[in-house]
Design a protein around this motif. Structure first.
Motif, PDB file in Angstrom:
ATOM      1  N   GLY A 106       0.828  -1.210   0.000  1.00 59.66           N
ATOM      2  CA  GLY A 106       0.000   0.000   0.000  1.00 59.66           C
ATOM      3  C   GLY A 106       0.857   1.252   0.000  1.00 59.66           C
ATOM      4  O   GLY A 106       1.879   1.338   0.666  1.00 59.66           O
ATOM      5  N   VAL A 107       0.433   2.227  -0.831  1.00 59.47           N
ATOM      6  CA  VAL A 107       1.258   3.426  -0.979  1.00 59.47           C
ATOM      7  C   VAL A 107       0.810   4.549  -0.051  1.00 59.47           C
ATOM      8  O   VAL A 107       1.577   5.456   0.244  1.00 59.47           O
ATOM      9  CB  VAL A 107       1.236   3.931  -2.437  1.00 59.47           C
ATOM     10  CG1 VAL A 107       2.004   2.993  -3.331  1.00 59.47           C
ATOM     11  CG2 VAL A 107      -0.194   4.117  -2.942  1.00 59.47           C
ATOM     12  N   THR A 122      -6.560   2.593   6.599  1.00 57.32           N
ATOM     13  CA  THR A 122      -6.390   1.459   5.695  1.00 57.32           C
ATOM     14  C   THR A 122      -5.384   1.878   4.631  1.00 57.32           C
ATOM     15  O   THR A 122      -4.952   3.031   4.587  1.00 57.32           O
ATOM     16  CB  THR A 122      -7.734   1.059   5.067  1.00 57.32           C
ATOM     17  OG1 THR A 122      -7.558  -0.116   4.283  1.00 57.32           O
ATOM     18  CG2 THR A 122      -8.299   2.160   4.182  1.00 57.32           C
ATOM     19  N   VAL A 123      -5.010   0.954   3.780  1.00 58.24           N
ATOM     20  CA  VAL A 123      -4.076   1.314   2.708  1.00 58.24           C
ATOM     21  C   VAL A 123      -4.839   1.412   1.388  1.00 58.24           C
ATOM     22  O   VAL A 123      -5.815   0.698   1.170  1.00 58.24           O
ATOM     23  CB  VAL A 123      -2.922   0.293   2.567  1.00 58.24           C
ATOM     24  CG1 VAL A 123      -1.972   0.409   3.733  1.00 58.24           C
ATOM     25  CG2 VAL A 123      -3.450  -1.112   2.421  1.00 58.24           C
ATOM     26  N   GLU A 124      -4.346   2.317   0.550  1.00 59.10           N
ATOM     27  CA  GLU A 124      -4.995   2.511  -0.761  1.00 59.10           C
ATOM     28  C   GLU A 124      -4.385   1.512  -1.734  1.00 59.10           C
ATOM     29  O   GLU A 124      -3.241   1.677  -2.179  1.00 59.10           O
ATOM     30  CB  GLU A 124      -4.759   3.941  -1.234  1.00 59.10           C
ATOM     31  CG  GLU A 124      -5.675   4.348  -2.375  1.00 59.10           C
ATOM     32  CD  GLU A 124      -5.453   5.805  -2.751  1.00 59.10           C
ATOM     33  OE1 GLU A 124      -6.432   6.543  -2.799  1.00 59.10           O
ATOM     34  OE2 GLU A 124      -4.297   6.197  -2.965  1.00 59.10           O
ATOM     35  N   ILE A 125      -5.174   0.484  -2.051  1.00 62.05           N
ATOM     36  CA  ILE A 125      -4.644  -0.548  -2.949  1.00 62.05           C
ATOM     37  C   ILE A 125      -5.821  -1.312  -3.564  1.00 62.05           C
ATOM     38  O   ILE A 125      -6.887  -1.427  -2.950  1.00 62.05           O
ATOM     39  CB  ILE A 125      -3.694  -1.505  -2.178  1.00 62.05           C
ATOM     40  CG1 ILE A 125      -2.839  -2.305  -3.161  1.00 62.05           C
ATOM     41  CG2 ILE A 125      -4.451  -2.414  -1.233  1.00 62.05           C
ATOM     42  CD1 ILE A 125      -1.662  -2.991  -2.516  1.00 62.05           C
ATOM     43  N   GLN A 126      -5.613  -1.775  -4.783  1.00 62.41           N
ATOM     44  CA  GLN A 126      -6.659  -2.558  -5.449  1.00 62.41           C
ATOM     45  C   GLN A 126      -6.543  -4.007  -5.015  1.00 62.41           C
ATOM     46  O   GLN A 126      -5.485  -4.612  -5.105  1.00 62.41           O
ATOM     47  CB  GLN A 126      -6.450  -2.498  -6.971  1.00 62.41           C
ATOM     48  CG  GLN A 126      -6.768  -1.156  -7.597  1.00 62.41           C
ATOM     49  CD  GLN A 126      -8.261  -0.936  -7.766  1.00 62.41           C
ATOM     50  OE1 GLN A 126      -9.031  -1.890  -7.815  1.00 62.41           O
ATOM     51  NE2 GLN A 126      -8.676   0.316  -7.825  1.00 62.41           N
ATOM     52  N   THR A 127      -7.636  -4.561  -4.479  1.00 61.98           N
ATOM     53  CA  THR A 127      -7.615  -5.953  -4.044  1.00 61.98           C
ATOM     54  C   THR A 127      -9.019  -6.539  -4.085  1.00 61.98           C
ATOM     55  O   THR A 127     -10.011  -5.810  -4.031  1.00 61.98           O
ATOM     56  CB  THR A 127      -7.044  -6.066  -2.614  1.00 61.98           C
ATOM     57  OG1 THR A 127      -7.111  -7.429  -2.208  1.00 61.98           O
ATOM     58  CG2 THR A 127      -7.822  -5.215  -1.621  1.00 61.98           C
ATOM     59  N   GLU A 128      -9.061  -7.876  -4.212  1.00 63.63           N
ATOM     60  CA  GLU A 128     -10.362  -8.544  -4.205  1.00 63.63           C
ATOM     61  C   GLU A 128     -10.802  -8.842  -2.772  1.00 63.63           C
ATOM     62  O   GLU A 128     -11.929  -9.257  -2.522  1.00 63.63           O
ATOM     63  CB  GLU A 128     -10.278  -9.855  -5.002  1.00 63.63           C
ATOM     64  CG  GLU A 128     -10.114  -9.600  -6.496  1.00 63.63           C
ATOM     65  CD  GLU A 128      -9.977 -10.889  -7.272  1.00 63.63           C
ATOM     66  OE1 GLU A 128      -9.968 -11.970  -6.642  1.00 63.63           O
ATOM     67  OE2 GLU A 128      -9.866 -10.807  -8.507  1.00 63.63           O
TER      68      GLU A 128
END
Lengths: 263, 512
Positions: A88-89, A141-147
Motif C-alpha cells: 500500500g502506498v 487502511t491502505v490505498e490498494i486494489q484488491t479482491e
C-alpha cells in the motif's frame, strides 16, 4: 487601386493573426484566472467513509461492544493482508465500519495488552491501571486494489505515552489482534531482562488457537516463530540501547509474511 | 491576398488557437486535480484531528468534555496534538478555540453540516490560501464543530509558475513557428510563383517558355501538365499562324489573279469604247476580253471545286487500276500529240479504291502541269509497292484526314472493308507516279506548291492561263483517297509526283 486593396487586406489579415496569437495569450490567462476564482469561491461537501461514528453514546458503545466479535483471520489471509500493507502506498484514515472495533474498544484492547506486560513488570508496573499521559488512536487502511474485503485491511494505530514509556501498537480492526508493537522505556523501570525472548513472545503474541511449528532463535534477543501453516512468522526483538548514557530497552514485535510459503 | 500570406495567417491563427486551447485545458486540468488532491489531504487531516478529539473524549471522559465546552478546561493541549490549523466551535457556533488569525470567517462553513459528511471551502487568510474542512464531532446530545485548515498556497504558486512557463514556451513556439510558417509558405509557393512567371511570359507571346521540373508532388504534376498544355498551345498557335499566313497569301494572290485579267478586260473595253478601231483590232480586243473572261470563269470554277472538295462527301469505288490509267492516258493522248510531248503509261493490274471523276481531275492536272513545265517526255507508271517504310500511324493519319475532308466518317470505313490497306497486315499500296523532264521545282518551293494560288514561275503560269489552284485541288483529291502527293524534284531536270492508293490484295494480278 486593386494592388492597394490587396495590400490592405493582407495587412489586416496579418494584424488579425498577430492579434489572435498575442491576444489569445491574455485571453487564456484571463480565463484561467476566472476558473481559479470560480473554483476557490465554491464550497463542497465530502462524505466520510463511515457507517457508524467513532464516538457513541454509552448505550451505543455498549451495544457496539456487544456487537463486535473478534473475527478469526486464517493464516493465509493474514499473510495476504500483511503483503497488502507492505504494498500500500498511502494511509487512508477513516471511521470504523461494520464488524470493526471502535476507538474505545481499540484503546481498551491496547490497555489490557499493556496491563498484561505490566503485571509481569516487562513494562513499568504503573501502567497496570491504564492511566496514561497521552493516548492517540487512528484507524486507517491502505490505498490498494484488491479482491479482499476492504474492511480486513483496516488497522488501529495507537500510541500510549506515560513518563519515559512510549508504546506504539497496531491492532487489526476486525480480529482485534496486535500485529505490531514497539515499546521503548528506560531500563531501570523494567524487568524485561528477566524474561527470555520466548516468554516475552508468548505474552506479547498469545496464540491460543494457533500452534507454532517452528521457533528460531536468530541471535541474542531476536526470536522468530513460524505459525502453523508456515505462511506467517512472528518476530520479537529485544534490544538495549543507550539514550543520553542511560540504558533503555526497545522491545519490538511484528509479523511478516513468509517468502518461502506457496499455496 | 497572396497565397503565402494566406497560409501564414491561417496557420498562425490555427497554431495559436490550438496551442492556447491545449494549454488552457491542461493547466485547468492540472489545477483541478491538484486542488482536489489538496481537498482530499485536508479531509484526511480533518479525520486525523477528529481521531485526536475522540481519543481525548475517551481518555479524559465526559466530564472533561462538558467542562471544556463550558470553558472550564483548556483545549489547547488537544489542539497541539493536531495537524494543520484548527478551530473548535460549540453546537451554538461559539468559538471555543481557534488557531486561525483573528477575523477569519470560519463559522460560515458550519451551517448544514451533518454527522456523515464534512464541508470544505477555500479561504484566503492573510497572504495565503487555505482550504478549510469543517465537520461535527458528536458526543451524545452534545458535540463540537471541528474546523481544520490546510495551506494550499503552494498549489496556487505552482500554478502561477506553470502559467508563466507556459507563456515563455508559447512565446518561443509562436516566434519559431512564425519563422517556420513563413519559410514553409515561401517553399510551398515558390513553384507556383515560377508557374505564374512562365504563364505571364507565355501570355506575352513567348510560347517556347517552359517550367523546370519541380518533383512528383501535386505542384510538380501541375507543372508537367502546364508544360504539356504550353506545348499544345505552341503547336496550335503555330498552326493558326500558318493558316493565317496561308489565308493572307490566298487573299493577296486571289486579288492579284483577279486584277490581272480585269486590267486587260478594262483596258481593251476602254479602247473599244473610246476609239474607232479597225475591225481586225476590234476582233483582237474582243478576243482578249473573251480570253481573260474565260480565265476568270476557270478561276471561279476551280475555286468552287476547291470549296466543294473541302466540304463535300465522296464515296470511293473499287476499280481496276490498269484499265483506269489506260482510259485516262487515252484521254490525254491527243493533247500530248498536239503539244508534241512523248507520253507513255505502264500500269500493273490491281484493284484500287477511287472516286472516278475526282481521280480523273487529279490525273489530268498532274499531266497538264507536267506539260506546262515544258516537258518533252511524260511517263505515267502504276505498280504495287510495299509500304514497309510507311508506318501504320501514318496510314491511319492519312485515312483520318480523308475522313475529315469527306465530312462523313461512314464513307471511308465502308470502302476500308472492301480494300486491304486499312488492315494492319496488308502493308502494300498501289503507287501511281507521273514523271516529266520539264523545268522541275526548286527544293525550297516543294512544300508550298500545293497552296492555293502559289506558283513557282508566275509569269509563265499566267501566260499559260494558270492560277496556282491545280495542285491545291490535287492535294485535296489525294487526301480524299487516303493519300497525299509526294513531289520529288531537283529543280532542274524534271519532277516526279507520286500518289498511293488502297488496294484489294485478293484481286491483285500482274498487268500490262
Amino acid at each position: 487601386m486593386k494592388g492597394a486593396k490587396y495590400k490592405l487586406i493582407t495587412a489586416a489579415m496579418a494584424a488579425v493573426s498577430l492579434t489572435v496569437a498575442f491576444g489569445g495569450w491574455f485571453l487564456t490567462k484571463e480565463l484561467l484566472d476566472r476558473k481559479n476564482a470560480e473554483f476557490l469561491n465554491g464550497t463542497g461537501a465530502v462524505a466520510l467513509r463511515s457507517e457508524q461514528t467513532a464516538l457513541l453514546t454509552q448505550e451505543q458503545a455498549d451495544e457496539a461492544a456487544r456487537a463486535f466479535k473478534k473475527h478469526e483471520i486464517p493464516e493465509k489471509q493474514m499473510r495476504e493482508i500483511l503483503l497488502l500493507w507492505d504494498y500500500g502506498v498511502k494511509e487512508m484514515p477513516h471511521d470504523p465500519k461494520e464488524a470493526q472495533m471502535n476507538m474505545e474498544q481499540a484503546i481498551e484492547t491496547g490497555k489490557q495488552w499493556i496491563a498484561t506486560l505490566a503485571n509481569r513488570e516487562i513494562v513499568p508496573k504503573t501502567l497496570v491501571d491504564g492511566d496514561f499521559d497521552r493516548i492517540t488512536a487512528q484507524l486507517g487502511t491502505v490505498e490498494i486494489q484488491t479482491e479482499l474485503d476492504e474492511r480486513l485491511l483496516s488497522r488501529w494505530m495507537l500510541e500510549y505515552r506515560k513518563d519515559d514509556v512510549d508504546i506504539n501498537l497496531t491492532i487489526h480492526a476486525m480480529s482485534g489482534e496486535i500485529w505490531y508493537a514497539n515499546i521503548s522505556m528506560m531500563a531501570y523501570s523494567s524487568l524485561a531482562y528477566a524474561y527470555s525472548s520466548a516468554e516475552m513472545m508468548a505474552l506479547m503474541f498469545p496464540r491460543e488457537k494457533r500452534s507454532v511449528v517452528d521457533t528460531i532463535d536468530m541471535y541474542d534477543g531476536h526470536l522468530i516463530k513460524v505459525l502453523e501453516e508456515g505462511a506467517v512468522s512472528a518476530h520479537l526483538n529485544f534490544q538495549t540501547v543507550d539514550v543520553d548514557l542511560t540504558p533503555s530497552y526497545v522491545i519490538s514485535l511484528w509479523l511478516e509474511p513468509m517468502n518461502s510459503y506457496y499455496e | 491576398m497572396k497565397l503565402g500570406a494566406k497560409i501564414f495567417c491561417c496557420v498562425t491563427i490555427f497554431f495559436s488557437a490550438a496551442f492556447l486551447f491545449g494549454g488552457y485545458v491542461l493547466i485547468s486540468y492540472f489545477y483541478e486535480v491538484a486542488m482536489e488532491r489538496e481537498v482530499e489531504a485536508a479531509v484526511e487531516q480533518y479525520q486525523y484531528n477528529k481521531f485526536v478529539v475522540e481519543a481525548n473524549l475517551i481518555t479524559r471522559g465526559k466530564e472533561w468534555f462538558e467542562g471544556a465546552l463550558g470553558g472550564k478546561f483548556d483545549m489547547e493541549s488537544m489542539a497541539s496534538d493536531m495537524n494543520g490549523t484548527v478551530a473548535f466551535f460549540s453546537l451554538g457556533k461559539d468559538e471555543l478555540l481557534s488557531k486561525f488569525p483573528k477575523g477569519t470567517d470560519a463559522e460560515r462553513l458550519l451551517s448544514d453540516i451533518s454527522e456523515d459528511q464534512v464541508k470544505y471551502r477555500f479561504l484566503k487568510i492573510g497572504e495565503r490560501m487555505y482550504v478549510l474542512v469543517a465537520g461535527l464531532v458528536p458526543q451524545g446530545a452534545a458535540g463540537i464543530y471541528l474546523v481544520t485548515g490546510v495551506d494550499v498556497q503552494q498549489v496556487l504558486e505552482q500554478q502561477e509558475r506553470i502559467v508563466e512557463k507556459f507563456g515563455v514556451v508559447y512565446a518561443a513556439a509562436i516566434a519559431v513557428g512564425m519563422v517556420l510558417i513563413l519559410g514553409f509558405s515561401a517553399v510551398l509557393t515558390k513553384p507556383i510563383k515560377r508557374l505564374i512567371a512562365v504563364t505571364k511570359k507565355i501570355a506575352d507571346g513567348n510560347y517556347r517558355e517552359r517550367i523546370a521540373a519541380t518533383g512528383s508532388d501535386e505542384v510538380g504534376q501541375l507543372a508537367a501538365d502546364f508544360n504539356r498544355m504550353a506545348a499544345a498551345v505552341e503547336e496550335k498557335v503555330q498552326k493558326l499562324s500558318e493558316n493565317a499566313r496561308q489565308k493572307e497569301d490566298f487573299v493577296a494572290n486571289f486579288a492579284h489573279e483577279l486584277k490581272t485579267p480585269l486590267t486587260s478586260i478594262i483596258g481593251y473595253a476602254d479602247r473599244i469604247y473610246k476609239r474607232e478601231l479597225p475591225r481586225a483590232e476590234q476582233r483582237q480586243a474582243a478576243y482578249y476580253i473573251w480570253n481573260e473572261g474565260m480565265r476568270l470563269e476557270a478561276l471561279s470554277l476551280k475555286l468552287m471545286d476547291l470549296t466543294v472538295l473541302s466540304h463535300g462527301e465522296f464515296s470511293l469505288q473499287q476499280m481496276e487500276a490498269e484499265g483506269l490509267l489506260r482510259e485516262l492516258s487515252a484521254d490525254v493522248a491527243f493533247f500530248m500529240e498536239e503539244k508534241q510531248i512523248s507520253f507513255s503509261c505502264e500500269a500493273k493490274q490491281a484493284s484500287v479504291a477511287v472516286e472516278y471523276d475526282l481521280f480523273k481531275t487529279l490525273f489530268l492536272n498532274l499531266v497538264d502541269n507536267a506539260a506546262k513545265a515544258g516537258a518533252a517526255h511524260i511517263r505515267v507508271t502504276g505498280r504495287v509497292e510495299s509500304t514497309a517504310g510507311e508506318t501504320s500511324a501514318g496510314r491511319a493519319a492519312a485515312l483520318e484526314s480523308s475522313r475529315m475532308i469527306s465530312g462523313d466518317s461512314r464513307v471511308i470505313p465502308d470502302s476500308s472493308r472492301m480494300f486491304a490497306a486499312p488492315k494492319e497486315e496488308a502493308a502494300r499500296r498501289y503507287v501511281i507516279a507521273v514523271e516529266d523532264d520539264g523545268s522541275g521545282i526548286p527544293a525550297g518551293e516543294l512544300n508550298r506548291i500545293t497552296e492555293a494560288f502559289y506558283m513557282v514561275d508566275k509569269s509563265r503560269s499566267r501566260k499559260l492561263h494558270g492560277a496556282g489552284i491545280g495542285l491545291a485541288l490535287c492535294e485535296q483529291i489525294a487526301r480524299i483517297h487516303g493519300s497525299k502527293l509526294e513531289f520529288e524534284s531537283d529543280g532542274k531536270s524534271g519532277t516526279r509526283v507520286r500518289i498511293s492508293l488502297c488496294i484489294e490484295e485478293e484481286d491483285m494480278e500482274d498487268g500490262i
